[in-house]
Write a protein that holds these residues in place. Structure first.
Motif, PDB file in Angstrom:
ATOM      1  N   GLN A 329      81.926  72.928  52.044  1.00 49.80           N
ATOM      2  CA  GLN A 329      82.454  73.665  52.504  1.00 49.80           C
ATOM      3  C   GLN A 329      82.664  73.881  53.707  1.00 49.80           C
ATOM      4  OE1 GLN A 329      79.379  76.656  54.078  1.00 49.80           O
ATOM      5  NE2 GLN A 329      78.035  77.018  51.914  1.00 49.80           N
ATOM      6  N   HIS A 330      82.573  72.287  54.316  1.00 47.67           N
ATOM      7  CA  HIS A 330      83.686  72.016  55.770  1.00 47.67           C
ATOM      8  C   HIS A 330      84.882  71.478  55.768  1.00 47.67           C
ATOM      9  CE1 HIS A 330      80.048  74.283  56.928  1.00 47.67           C
ATOM     10  NE2 HIS A 330      81.033  74.016  58.473  1.00 47.67           N
ATOM     11  N   VAL A 331      84.917  70.582  54.236  1.00 46.87           N
ATOM     12  CA  VAL A 331      85.581  69.057  54.014  1.00 46.87           C
ATOM     13  C   VAL A 331      86.657  69.850  52.609  1.00 46.87           C
ATOM     14  CG1 VAL A 331      86.018  66.929  53.785  1.00 46.87           C
ATOM     15  CG2 VAL A 331      83.881  67.685  54.768  1.00 46.87           C
ATOM     16  N   PHE A 332      86.276  70.399  51.937  1.00 46.14           N
ATOM     17  CA  PHE A 332      86.781  70.499  50.405  1.00 46.14           C
ATOM     18  C   PHE A 332      86.896  71.680  50.140  1.00 46.14           C
ATOM     19  CE2 PHE A 332      84.510  66.310  49.696  1.00 46.14           C
ATOM     20  CZ  PHE A 332      85.424  64.849  48.903  1.00 46.14           C
ATOM     21  N   ARG A 333      86.276  72.730  50.127  1.00 45.03           N
ATOM     22  CA  ARG A 333      86.622  73.883  50.351  1.00 45.03           C
ATOM     23  C   ARG A 333      87.682  74.835  50.856  1.00 45.03           C
ATOM     24  NH1 ARG A 333      83.072  78.856  48.319  1.00 45.03           N
ATOM     25  NH2 ARG A 333      84.160  80.647  48.417  1.00 45.03           N
ATOM     26  N   PRO A 334      88.123  74.457  52.402  1.00 49.15           N
ATOM     27  CA  PRO A 334      88.867  74.793  53.098  1.00 49.15           C
ATOM     28  C   PRO A 334      90.250  74.591  52.440  1.00 49.15           C
ATOM     29  CG  PRO A 334      87.039  74.091  54.273  1.00 49.15           C
ATOM     30  CD  PRO A 334      87.111  73.729  52.810  1.00 49.15           C
ATOM     31  N   TRP A 335      90.670  73.663  52.133  1.00 50.82           N
ATOM     32  CA  TRP A 335      91.948  72.617  52.009  1.00 50.82           C
ATOM     33  C   TRP A 335      92.244  72.812  50.124  1.00 50.82           C
ATOM     34  CZ3 TRP A 335      92.928  68.622  49.403  1.00 50.82           C
ATOM     35  CH2 TRP A 335      92.186  67.600  48.856  1.00 50.82           C
ATOM     36  N   ALA A 336      90.906  72.860  49.805  1.00 51.15           N
ATOM     37  CA  ALA A 336      91.088  72.715  47.608  1.00 51.15           C
ATOM     38  C   ALA A 336      91.365  73.904  47.330  1.00 51.15           C
ATOM     39  CB  ALA A 336      90.615  71.753  47.466  1.00 51.15           C
ATOM     40  N   GLY A 337      90.184  74.720  47.897  1.00 49.50           N
ATOM     41  CA  GLY A 337      89.775  76.036  47.328  1.00 49.50           C
ATOM     42  C   GLY A 337      88.143  75.714  46.829  1.00 49.50           C
ATOM     43  N   LEU A 343      85.479  71.135  42.521  1.00 46.92           N
ATOM     44  CA  LEU A 343      85.838  69.680  41.747  1.00 46.92           C
ATOM     45  C   LEU A 343      86.018  68.400  42.277  1.00 46.92           C
ATOM     46  CD1 LEU A 343      86.093  68.751  38.515  1.00 46.92           C
ATOM     47  CD2 LEU A 343      88.920  69.289  38.960  1.00 46.92           C
ATOM     48  N   LEU A 344      86.434  68.406  43.148  1.00 46.66           N
ATOM     49  CA  LEU A 344      87.411  67.316  43.972  1.00 46.66           C
ATOM     50  C   LEU A 344      85.986  66.537  44.614  1.00 46.66           C
ATOM     51  CD1 LEU A 344      89.546  65.951  45.263  1.00 46.66           C
ATOM     52  CD2 LEU A 344      89.453  67.436  46.725  1.00 46.66           C
ATOM     53  N   TRP A 345      84.905  67.482  45.306  1.00 45.70           N
ATOM     54  CA  TRP A 345      83.836  67.444  46.178  1.00 45.70           C
ATOM     55  C   TRP A 345      82.457  65.891  44.918  1.00 45.70           C
ATOM     56  CZ3 TRP A 345      80.949  63.978  48.728  1.00 45.70           C
ATOM     57  CH2 TRP A 345      79.545  64.188  49.204  1.00 45.70           C
ATOM     58  N   ALA A 346      83.055  66.887  43.659  1.00 44.12           N
ATOM     59  CA  ALA A 346      82.288  65.972  42.789  1.00 44.12           C
ATOM     60  C   ALA A 346      82.553  64.289  42.130  1.00 44.12           C
ATOM     61  CB  ALA A 346      81.985  66.909  41.340  1.00 44.12           C
ATOM     62  N   VAL A 347      84.361  64.652  41.859  1.00 42.62           N
ATOM     63  CA  VAL A 347      84.938  63.215  41.974  1.00 42.62           C
ATOM     64  C   VAL A 347      84.894  62.446  42.312  1.00 42.62           C
ATOM     65  CG1 VAL A 347      87.390  62.323  41.639  1.00 42.62           C
ATOM     66  CG2 VAL A 347      86.485  64.216  40.266  1.00 42.62           C
ATOM     67  N   VAL A 348      84.973  62.574  44.486  1.00 44.55           N
ATOM     68  CA  VAL A 348      84.724  61.469  45.370  1.00 44.55           C
ATOM     69  C   VAL A 348      82.955  60.974  45.540  1.00 44.55           C
ATOM     70  CG1 VAL A 348      84.525  61.968  48.342  1.00 44.55           C
ATOM     71  CG2 VAL A 348      86.658  63.380  46.465  1.00 44.55           C
ATOM     72  N   TYR A 349      82.429  62.096  44.993  1.00 40.46           N
ATOM     73  CA  TYR A 349      80.964  61.530  44.680  1.00 40.46           C
ATOM     74  C   TYR A 349      80.508  60.497  44.143  1.00 40.46           C
ATOM     75  CZ  TYR A 349      75.315  61.506  45.146  1.00 40.46           C
ATOM     76  OH  TYR A 349      74.627  61.275  44.877  1.00 40.46           O
ATOM     77  N   MET A 350      81.412  61.125  42.562  1.00 43.03           N
ATOM     78  CA  MET A 350      81.378  59.933  41.749  1.00 43.03           C
ATOM     79  C   MET A 350      82.398  58.646  42.533  1.00 43.03           C
ATOM     80  SD  MET A 350      83.338  58.987  38.999  1.00 43.03           S
ATOM     81  CE  MET A 350      84.833  59.679  38.963  1.00 43.03           C
TER      82      MET A 350
END
Length: 369
Positions: A329-337, A343-350
Protein backbone atom coordinates in the motif's frame (compact mmCIF):
# COMPACT_ATOMS: atom_id res chain seq x y z
CA UNK A 1 18.85 -49.71 -24.81
CA UNK A 2 21.31 -46.89 -24.27
CA UNK A 3 20.41 -44.39 -21.56
CA UNK A 4 22.03 -40.98 -21.43
CA UNK A 5 23.17 -39.84 -18.01
CA UNK A 6 23.65 -36.10 -18.42
CA UNK A 7 21.04 -33.84 -16.86
CA UNK A 8 18.71 -31.95 -19.16
CA UNK A 9 19.00 -28.16 -19.05
CA UNK A 10 15.43 -27.85 -20.31
CA UNK A 11 14.16 -29.86 -17.33
CA UNK A 12 16.17 -27.70 -14.93
CA UNK A 13 14.66 -24.57 -16.50
CA UNK A 14 11.14 -26.03 -16.24
CA UNK A 15 11.77 -26.71 -12.55
CA UNK A 16 13.03 -23.18 -11.98
CA UNK A 17 10.17 -21.60 -13.94
CA UNK A 18 7.71 -23.54 -11.79
CA UNK A 19 9.26 -22.32 -8.53
CA UNK A 20 9.32 -18.71 -9.75
CA UNK A 21 5.63 -18.85 -10.65
CA UNK A 22 4.74 -20.65 -7.42
CA UNK A 23 6.34 -17.90 -5.34
CA UNK A 24 4.55 -15.19 -7.35
CA UNK A 25 1.09 -16.75 -7.13
CA UNK A 26 1.52 -17.30 -3.39
CA UNK A 27 2.15 -13.56 -2.87
CA UNK A 28 -0.66 -11.88 -4.83
CA UNK A 29 -1.90 -9.36 -2.28
CA UNK A 30 -5.69 -9.20 -2.20
CA UNK A 31 -7.71 -11.15 -4.79
CA UNK A 32 -9.60 -7.95 -5.63
CA UNK A 33 -6.41 -6.38 -7.06
CA UNK A 34 -4.85 -9.47 -8.64
CA UNK A 35 -4.95 -10.22 -12.35
CA UNK A 36 -7.12 -13.29 -13.05
CA UNK A 37 -4.32 -15.60 -14.32
CA UNK A 38 -2.61 -15.27 -10.93
CA UNK A 39 -5.67 -16.49 -9.03
CA UNK A 40 -6.96 -20.05 -8.71
CA UNK A 41 -10.24 -20.85 -10.40
CA UNK A 42 -13.02 -20.30 -7.86
CA UNK A 43 -14.07 -23.94 -8.24
CA UNK A 44 -14.37 -25.69 -11.63
CA UNK A 45 -12.12 -24.32 -14.36
CA UNK A 46 -8.47 -23.68 -15.04
CA UNK A 47 -6.08 -20.73 -14.77
CA UNK A 48 -2.31 -20.34 -15.08
CA UNK A 49 -2.06 -20.55 -11.29
CA UNK A 50 -3.87 -23.90 -11.28
CA UNK A 51 -1.07 -25.37 -13.40
CA UNK A 52 1.80 -24.47 -11.08
CA UNK A 53 1.44 -27.16 -8.40
CA UNK A 54 0.88 -30.13 -10.76
CA UNK A 55 3.92 -28.97 -12.72
CA UNK A 56 5.89 -29.04 -9.46
CA UNK A 57 4.78 -32.68 -9.05
CA UNK A 58 5.70 -33.34 -12.69
CA UNK A 59 9.27 -32.06 -12.25
CA UNK A 60 9.65 -34.19 -9.11
CA UNK A 61 9.01 -37.10 -11.46
CA UNK A 62 11.51 -35.90 -14.06
CA UNK A 63 14.15 -35.77 -11.32
CA UNK A 64 13.30 -39.38 -10.42
CA UNK A 65 14.20 -40.41 -13.95
CA UNK A 66 17.75 -39.26 -13.25
CA UNK A 67 18.10 -40.43 -9.63
CA UNK A 68 16.09 -43.63 -9.22
CA UNK A 69 18.54 -45.68 -11.24
CA UNK A 70 21.31 -44.62 -8.85
CA UNK A 71 19.29 -45.96 -5.94
CA UNK A 72 18.97 -49.42 -7.47
CA UNK A 73 22.63 -50.26 -7.02
CA UNK A 74 22.57 -49.43 -3.31
CA UNK A 75 20.77 -52.54 -2.09
CA UNK A 76 17.19 -52.93 -0.86
CA UNK A 77 17.65 -51.55 2.65
CA UNK A 78 19.61 -48.53 1.43
CA UNK A 79 17.01 -47.73 -1.25
CA UNK A 80 14.14 -47.82 1.22
CA UNK A 81 16.11 -45.77 3.75
CA UNK A 82 16.81 -43.15 1.07
CA UNK A 83 13.19 -42.94 -0.04
CA UNK A 84 11.60 -42.89 3.43
CA UNK A 85 14.15 -40.49 4.91
CA UNK A 86 13.61 -37.95 2.14
CA UNK A 87 9.84 -38.40 2.34
CA UNK A 88 9.83 -37.84 6.10
CA UNK A 89 12.08 -34.79 5.84
CA UNK A 90 9.99 -33.05 3.17
CA UNK A 91 6.73 -33.91 4.96
CA UNK A 92 8.08 -32.64 8.28
CA UNK A 93 9.28 -29.40 6.70
CA UNK A 94 5.82 -28.86 5.27
CA UNK A 95 4.13 -29.51 8.60
CA UNK A 96 6.53 -27.26 10.54
CA UNK A 97 6.02 -24.56 7.91
CA UNK A 98 2.31 -24.44 8.80
CA UNK A 99 3.07 -24.52 12.53
CA UNK A 100 5.68 -21.72 12.22
CA UNK A 101 6.42 -19.45 14.12
CA UNK A 102 5.42 -21.95 16.85
CA UNK A 103 4.95 -19.21 19.49
CA UNK A 104 2.04 -16.79 19.84
CA UNK A 105 2.23 -13.37 21.51
CA UNK A 106 -1.50 -12.57 21.39
CA UNK A 107 -2.14 -13.19 25.10
CA UNK A 108 1.33 -13.35 26.53
CA UNK A 109 3.86 -15.85 25.26
CA UNK A 110 2.45 -19.31 24.52
CA UNK A 111 3.11 -22.21 22.23
CA UNK A 112 0.80 -22.40 19.21
CA UNK A 113 -1.14 -25.60 19.88
CA UNK A 114 -0.60 -28.63 17.67
CA UNK A 115 -4.33 -29.26 17.87
CA UNK A 116 -5.00 -26.45 15.40
CA UNK A 117 -2.16 -27.06 12.96
CA UNK A 118 -2.87 -28.15 9.39
CA UNK A 119 -1.39 -31.59 8.65
CA UNK A 120 -1.45 -31.81 4.85
CA UNK A 121 -0.24 -29.22 2.37
CA UNK A 122 2.01 -28.52 -0.61
CA UNK A 123 5.29 -30.00 0.64
CA UNK A 124 3.43 -32.88 2.25
CA UNK A 125 1.83 -33.76 -1.09
CA UNK A 126 5.21 -33.53 -2.80
CA UNK A 127 6.64 -35.88 -0.17
CA UNK A 128 3.85 -38.43 -0.54
CA UNK A 129 3.90 -38.22 -4.34
CA UNK A 130 7.67 -38.73 -4.41
CA UNK A 131 7.43 -41.66 -1.99
CA UNK A 132 4.59 -43.44 -3.77
CA UNK A 133 6.07 -43.00 -7.26
CA UNK A 134 9.50 -44.18 -6.08
CA UNK A 135 8.08 -47.30 -4.45
CA UNK A 136 5.82 -48.10 -7.43
CA UNK A 137 8.70 -47.81 -9.88
CA UNK A 138 11.12 -49.65 -7.60
CA UNK A 139 8.88 -52.64 -7.00
CA UNK A 140 6.75 -52.88 -10.14
CA UNK A 141 8.72 -51.01 -12.80
CA UNK A 142 7.30 -48.97 -15.62
CA UNK A 143 4.53 -51.45 -16.45
CA UNK A 144 3.34 -51.34 -12.87
CA UNK A 145 3.42 -47.54 -12.99
CA UNK A 146 1.15 -47.54 -16.05
CA UNK A 147 -1.30 -49.91 -14.33
CA UNK A 148 -1.29 -47.78 -11.19
CA UNK A 149 -1.92 -44.59 -13.19
CA UNK A 150 -4.99 -46.03 -14.90
CA UNK A 151 -6.40 -47.53 -11.69
CA UNK A 152 -5.71 -44.36 -9.71
CA UNK A 153 -7.45 -42.05 -12.18
CA UNK A 154 -10.52 -44.23 -12.71
CA UNK A 155 -10.60 -45.37 -9.08
CA UNK A 156 -10.55 -41.77 -7.86
CA UNK A 157 -13.39 -40.90 -10.24
CA UNK A 158 -15.42 -43.84 -8.91
CA UNK A 159 -14.82 -42.86 -5.28
CA UNK A 160 -15.70 -39.22 -5.88
CA UNK A 161 -18.86 -40.13 -7.81
CA UNK A 162 -19.90 -42.90 -5.44
CA UNK A 163 -19.44 -41.22 -2.06
CA UNK A 164 -20.33 -37.59 -2.69
CA UNK A 165 -20.68 -34.94 -5.35
CA UNK A 166 -18.35 -32.38 -6.93
CA UNK A 167 -19.31 -29.45 -4.70
CA UNK A 168 -17.18 -27.83 -2.00
CA UNK A 169 -19.43 -29.04 0.79
CA UNK A 170 -20.34 -32.52 -0.41
CA UNK A 171 -17.26 -34.06 -2.03
CA UNK A 172 -15.86 -37.39 -0.86
CA UNK A 173 -12.39 -35.92 -0.30
CA UNK A 174 -13.70 -33.52 2.34
CA UNK A 175 -15.74 -36.26 4.01
CA UNK A 176 -12.69 -38.50 4.37
CA UNK A 177 -10.48 -35.68 5.68
CA UNK A 178 -13.09 -34.70 8.28
CA UNK A 179 -13.30 -38.31 9.41
CA UNK A 180 -9.55 -38.98 9.56
CA UNK A 181 -7.92 -35.59 10.24
CA UNK A 182 -10.65 -33.63 11.95
CA UNK A 183 -11.77 -30.10 11.10
CA UNK A 184 -9.04 -28.37 13.15
CA UNK A 185 -6.24 -29.98 11.10
CA UNK A 186 -7.65 -28.94 7.73
CA UNK A 187 -7.36 -25.86 5.51
CA UNK A 188 -10.03 -23.19 6.07
CA UNK A 189 -9.26 -20.79 3.23
CA UNK A 190 -12.44 -21.76 1.35
CA UNK A 191 -14.66 -20.60 4.21
CA UNK A 192 -15.21 -24.11 5.56
CA UNK A 193 -12.93 -26.98 6.52
CA UNK A 194 -11.73 -28.33 3.17
CA UNK A 195 -8.19 -29.35 2.27
CA UNK A 196 -7.20 -29.11 -1.42
CA UNK A 197 -4.16 -31.24 -0.53
CA UNK A 198 -6.17 -33.81 1.40
CA UNK A 199 -5.86 -37.58 1.67
CA UNK A 200 -7.98 -38.85 -1.21
CA UNK A 201 -6.82 -36.43 -3.90
CA UNK A 202 -3.23 -37.45 -3.25
CA UNK A 203 -4.04 -40.52 -5.34
CA UNK A 204 -4.34 -38.81 -8.76
CA UNK A 205 -1.49 -36.40 -7.93
CA UNK A 206 0.88 -39.38 -7.87
CA UNK A 207 0.09 -39.79 -11.57
CA UNK A 208 1.59 -36.34 -12.23
CA UNK A 209 4.84 -37.54 -10.69
CA UNK A 210 4.81 -40.76 -12.72
CA UNK A 211 4.13 -38.76 -15.91
CA UNK A 212 7.16 -36.61 -15.15
CA UNK A 213 9.23 -39.75 -14.69
CA UNK A 214 8.21 -41.12 -18.09
CA UNK A 215 8.94 -37.77 -19.76
CA UNK A 216 12.35 -37.57 -18.09
CA UNK A 217 13.07 -41.15 -19.03
CA UNK A 218 12.30 -40.40 -22.67
CA UNK A 219 14.61 -37.38 -22.63
CA UNK A 220 17.37 -39.51 -21.13
CA UNK A 221 16.89 -42.27 -23.69
CA UNK A 222 16.55 -40.20 -26.88
CA UNK A 223 18.20 -36.95 -25.81
CA UNK A 224 16.97 -33.55 -26.95
CA UNK A 225 15.92 -34.55 -30.46
CA UNK A 226 13.06 -33.95 -32.83
CA UNK A 227 11.91 -37.49 -32.14
CA UNK A 228 11.71 -36.74 -28.41
CA UNK A 229 9.77 -33.55 -29.01
CA UNK A 230 7.38 -35.26 -31.43
CA UNK A 231 6.63 -38.06 -28.96
CA UNK A 232 6.11 -35.65 -26.07
CA UNK A 233 3.80 -33.44 -28.12
CA UNK A 234 1.83 -36.41 -29.46
CA UNK A 235 1.35 -37.77 -25.94
CA UNK A 236 0.31 -34.32 -24.77
CA UNK A 237 -2.25 -33.95 -27.56
CA UNK A 238 -3.81 -37.33 -26.79
CA UNK A 239 -3.99 -36.61 -23.05
CA UNK A 240 -5.48 -33.17 -23.69
CA UNK A 241 -8.21 -34.67 -25.87
CA UNK A 242 -9.01 -37.33 -23.24
CA UNK A 243 -9.01 -34.72 -20.47
CA UNK A 244 -11.38 -32.39 -22.27
CA UNK A 245 -13.79 -35.23 -23.06
CA UNK A 246 -13.59 -36.52 -19.48
CA UNK A 247 -14.21 -33.04 -18.08
CA UNK A 248 -17.80 -33.17 -19.34
CA UNK A 249 -18.57 -35.70 -16.59
CA UNK A 250 -15.68 -35.12 -14.15
CA UNK A 251 -14.94 -31.37 -14.32
CA UNK A 252 -11.50 -29.77 -14.40
CA UNK A 253 -10.96 -28.83 -10.76
CA UNK A 254 -7.61 -28.15 -9.13
CA UNK A 255 -8.96 -28.12 -5.57
CA UNK A 256 -10.43 -31.59 -6.04
CA UNK A 257 -7.46 -32.60 -8.25
CA UNK A 258 -9.88 -34.39 -10.56
CA UNK A 259 -8.68 -36.98 -13.04
CA UNK A 260 -9.45 -34.72 -16.01
CA UNK A 261 -7.45 -31.94 -14.33
CA UNK A 262 -4.56 -34.34 -13.79
CA UNK A 263 -4.44 -35.22 -17.48
CA UNK A 264 -4.77 -31.66 -18.80
CA UNK A 265 -1.97 -30.51 -16.49
CA UNK A 266 0.27 -33.32 -17.72
CA UNK A 267 -0.59 -32.49 -21.33
CA UNK A 268 0.39 -28.84 -20.85
CA UNK A 269 3.59 -29.83 -19.03
CA UNK A 270 4.57 -32.06 -21.94
CA UNK A 271 3.95 -29.19 -24.34
CA UNK A 272 6.02 -26.73 -22.31
CA UNK A 273 8.85 -29.25 -21.92
CA UNK A 274 8.82 -29.83 -25.67
CA UNK A 275 9.09 -26.11 -26.31
CA UNK A 276 11.98 -25.76 -23.86
CA UNK A 277 13.82 -28.69 -25.45
CA UNK A 278 13.43 -27.07 -28.84
CA UNK A 279 14.49 -23.56 -27.79
CA UNK A 280 17.31 -24.50 -25.39
CA UNK A 281 18.80 -27.68 -26.80
CA UNK A 282 17.96 -27.73 -30.49
CA UNK A 283 18.19 -23.99 -31.18
CA UNK A 284 20.89 -23.35 -28.57
CA UNK A 285 19.18 -20.28 -27.08
CA UNK A 286 20.67 -20.48 -23.58
CA UNK A 287 21.43 -16.86 -22.74
CA UNK A 288 18.27 -16.50 -20.62
CA UNK A 289 18.27 -19.85 -18.83
CA UNK A 290 20.57 -19.15 -15.86
CA UNK A 291 17.90 -17.14 -14.03
CA UNK A 292 15.61 -20.17 -13.86
CA UNK A 293 18.43 -22.64 -13.26
CA UNK A 294 19.19 -20.81 -9.99
CA UNK A 295 15.68 -21.64 -8.80
CA UNK A 296 16.06 -25.21 -10.07
CA UNK A 297 19.24 -25.91 -8.08
CA UNK A 298 17.82 -25.30 -4.61
CA UNK A 299 14.18 -25.84 -5.48
CA UNK A 300 12.55 -26.98 -2.26
CA UNK A 301 14.76 -24.85 -0.03
CA UNK A 302 13.92 -21.65 -1.93
CA UNK A 303 10.22 -22.50 -1.86
CA UNK A 304 10.37 -23.18 1.89
CA UNK A 305 12.31 -19.94 2.45
CA UNK A 306 9.72 -17.97 0.48
CA UNK A 307 6.86 -19.35 2.58
CA UNK A 308 8.54 -18.79 5.95
CA UNK A 309 9.52 -15.23 5.02
CA UNK A 310 5.95 -14.56 3.84
CA UNK A 311 4.64 -15.80 7.20
CA UNK A 312 6.87 -13.31 9.00
CA UNK A 313 5.67 -10.55 6.68
CA UNK A 314 2.04 -11.35 7.45
CA UNK A 315 2.24 -11.79 11.25
CA UNK A 316 4.31 -8.65 11.92
CA UNK A 317 2.65 -5.26 11.62
CA UNK A 318 3.41 -1.63 10.79
CA UNK A 319 0.74 0.97 11.64
CA UNK A 320 -1.90 -1.70 12.03
CA UNK A 321 -1.13 -3.38 8.71
CA UNK A 322 0.86 -6.54 8.09
CA UNK A 323 4.34 -5.81 6.74
CA UNK A 324 3.25 -7.37 3.45
CA UNK A 325 0.20 -5.12 3.11
CA UNK A 326 2.09 -2.03 4.31
CA UNK A 327 4.76 -2.47 1.62
CA UNK A 328 2.10 -2.98 -1.04
CA UNK A 329 0.00 0.00 0.00
CA UNK A 330 2.85 2.44 0.67
CA UNK A 331 5.52 1.41 -1.83
CA UNK A 332 3.96 -0.22 -4.89
CA UNK A 333 0.32 0.82 -5.12
CA UNK A 334 0.81 4.63 -4.99
CA UNK A 335 2.82 4.80 -8.21
CA UNK A 336 2.01 1.53 -10.01
CA UNK A 337 -1.72 1.31 -9.30
CA UNK A 338 -3.76 -1.42 -7.64
CA UNK A 339 -3.35 -4.28 -10.11
CA UNK A 340 0.09 -3.45 -11.45
CA UNK A 341 1.27 -2.73 -7.91
CA UNK A 342 0.15 -6.15 -6.76
CA UNK A 343 1.89 -7.82 -9.68
CA UNK A 344 5.06 -5.78 -9.24
CA UNK A 345 5.24 -6.57 -5.52
CA UNK A 346 4.92 -10.29 -6.30
CA UNK A 347 7.71 -9.99 -8.90
CA UNK A 348 9.99 -8.12 -6.48
CA UNK A 349 9.34 -10.69 -3.75
CA UNK A 350 10.17 -13.50 -6.18
CA UNK A 351 13.38 -11.72 -7.21
CA UNK A 352 14.37 -11.41 -3.56
CA UNK A 353 14.02 -15.17 -3.18
CA UNK A 354 16.00 -15.62 -6.40
CA UNK A 355 18.80 -13.52 -4.91
CA UNK A 356 19.06 -15.96 -2.00
CA UNK A 357 19.30 -18.82 -4.51
CA UNK A 358 21.89 -16.89 -6.52
CA UNK A 359 24.12 -16.43 -3.47
CA UNK A 360 23.84 -20.13 -2.66
CA UNK A 361 24.66 -21.06 -6.25
CA UNK A 362 27.69 -18.77 -6.36
CA UNK A 363 28.96 -20.40 -3.18
CA UNK A 364 28.20 -23.87 -4.60
CA UNK A 365 25.81 -24.58 -1.73
CA UNK A 366 22.99 -26.92 -2.70
CA UNK A 367 20.50 -27.79 0.03
CA UNK A 368 18.66 -31.01 -0.72
CA UNK A 369 15.50 -31.77 1.21
Amino acid sequence: MKIQHQRSQAIDVLRGLTVALMIMVNMPGTPETTYAPFLHAVWHGLTLTDLVFPTFMFVVGTALAFTLEKYEGMGEAAVLKKIFTRTALIFLCGFLMYWFPFISFDHGVSMIPFSGTRIFGVLQRIALGYCAASLILHYSGEKGAWVFAVLALFGYWALMAGFGDYTLEGNAQRKLDLLVLGEAHMYHGEGIAFDPEGILSTLPSIVNVLAGYFAGRLVRRLGASYETIAKLMLAGAVLAAVALCWSSVFPLNKKLWTSSYTLIAIAIDLGVLSLLLYVIDLRGRRGWTYFFEVFGRNTLFIYLFSELLATLFFINQIDGLSVFDWIYQHVFRPWAGAYNGTLLWAVVYMLGCWLVGYVLDRKKIYIKL
